[in-house]
Design an enzyme around this catalytic site. Structure first.
Site, PDB file in Angstrom:
ATOM      1  N   HIS A 156       0.938  -1.140   0.213  1.00 53.23           N
ATOM      2  CA  HIS A 156       0.238   0.048  -0.050  1.00 53.23           C
ATOM      3  C   HIS A 156       1.322   1.284   0.118  1.00 53.23           C
ATOM      4  O   HIS A 156       1.949   1.081   0.200  1.00 53.23           O
ATOM      5  CB  HIS A 156      -1.318   0.156   1.398  1.00 53.23           C
ATOM      6  CG  HIS A 156      -2.615  -0.630   1.332  1.00 53.23           C
ATOM      7  ND1 HIS A 156      -2.019  -1.989   1.289  1.00 53.23           N
ATOM      8  CD2 HIS A 156      -3.601  -0.412   0.589  1.00 53.23           C
ATOM      9  CE1 HIS A 156      -3.593  -2.839   1.155  1.00 53.23           C
ATOM     10  NE2 HIS A 156      -3.874  -1.832   0.972  1.00 53.23           N
ATOM     11  N   LYS A 160      -0.706   4.289   4.505  1.00 57.04           N
ATOM     12  CA  LYS A 160      -1.945   3.830   5.158  1.00 57.04           C
ATOM     13  C   LYS A 160      -1.377   3.981   6.594  1.00 57.04           C
ATOM     14  O   LYS A 160      -0.764   3.745   6.460  1.00 57.04           O
ATOM     15  CB  LYS A 160      -1.554   2.107   4.318  1.00 57.04           C
ATOM     16  CG  LYS A 160      -2.855   1.582   4.701  1.00 57.04           C
ATOM     17  CD  LYS A 160      -2.993   0.412   4.492  1.00 57.04           C
ATOM     18  CE  LYS A 160      -3.765  -0.701   4.744  1.00 57.04           C
ATOM     19  NZ  LYS A 160      -5.522  -0.065   5.026  1.00 57.04           N
TER      20      LYS A 160
END
Length: 267
Positions: A156, A160
């Protein structure tokens, strides 16, 4: 024609929230009842999402929206900090929660299920609304019956907040339902750098990669004698989640109780 499902969107100014607002405004079966965002209040929700004015002004407070506007469903893509409170608040007002935020504990999910049952409404907490990601989970659980040695790698962007991702945790849970705990690797292995082997879950490892320029990918790698198997899913943009969000909105109108995982709707 049946009545439209009236939707409140929490986190309407966020990246996922804007996509949900677009979905609701452009779908003939849905209607935007209210939009909530702490940093975008007093703006038109349509303009905030990059569309023409919708006549819905963003408000700051979720409880105000729930008490002021009649709604069937709350869609929440906020942060783990607010997710539990928002979900419980929606249930209190008889509004069905569809939650894309991660970070719920099993105890919280159990409590929210009880609250939904008491109110006679449905709810959904889904770490991932991507149909492709759900299929990855299901395929990985099937493969784990034959390849019990595995590791999960999820990727990600560097902003995040949680690690591992909710999708990776849900994948691990589904694998563990069909795979007995098996501690992998050499029992005498030693991490020269702490954490280099990843997080431990039921005998296997989960690795979280966080880098700028990365959107969302997950890979489950299986190893066996003389062979390996990799199952991977790549998401490239947030619009890919919207068919799943709409299905979640429709499904919570049909049952009672809190469901954890969008996989329950994919046969």
């Amino acid at each position: 024609m049946s009545e439209k499902i009236r939707v409140i969107v929490a986190g309407a100014g966020g990246r996922m929230g804007k996509e949900v607002v677009k979905l609701v405004l452009q779908d003939d079966e849905l209607e935007l009842a209210a939009a909530v965002d702490r940093s975008s209040q007093e703006q038109d929700a349509g303009r905030l999402a990059g569309l023409p004015d919708a006549g819905v002004i963003v408000c700051e407070d979720l409880e105000t929206a729930l008490s002021k506007y009649s709604a069937d469903v709350l869609v929440d893509f906020t942060t783990p900090q607010f997710a539990y409170t928002n979900t419980a608040l929606a249930i209190k007002y008889g509004v069905r929660p569809v939650i894309g935020t991660t970070g719920f504990t099993p105890e919280q999910i159990t409590e929210l299920d009880k609250q939904c049952q008491d109110q006679g409404i449905g709810g959904l907490i889904a770490p991932n609304f991507s149909i492709g990601a759900i299929l990855l989970m299901k395929f990985a659980a099937q493969a784990a019956k034959y390849f019990p040695h595995l590791e999960i790698i999820e990727y990600h962007g560097d902003q995040k907040l949680d690690a591992p991702s909710g999708t990776a945790i849900k994948t691990a849970e589904m694998i563990s339902e069909v795979r007995k705990e098996l501690r992998q690797g050499n029992p005498q292995e030693e991490e020269i750098i702490e954490g280099s082997r990843g997080g431990y879950y039921n005998g296997f490892r989960i690795h979280s990669v966080r880098l700028p320029g990365v959107f969302a990918q997950e890979e489950v790698v299986f190893g066996g004698f003389g062979q390996s198997l990799k199952i991977r899913h790549d998401s490239y943009e947030r619009s890919g989640y919207m068919p799943g969000v709409k299905l979640g909105i429709q499904k919570v109108m049909e049952y009672t109780g809190m469901i954890y995982g969008f996989d329950h709707f994919i046969e």
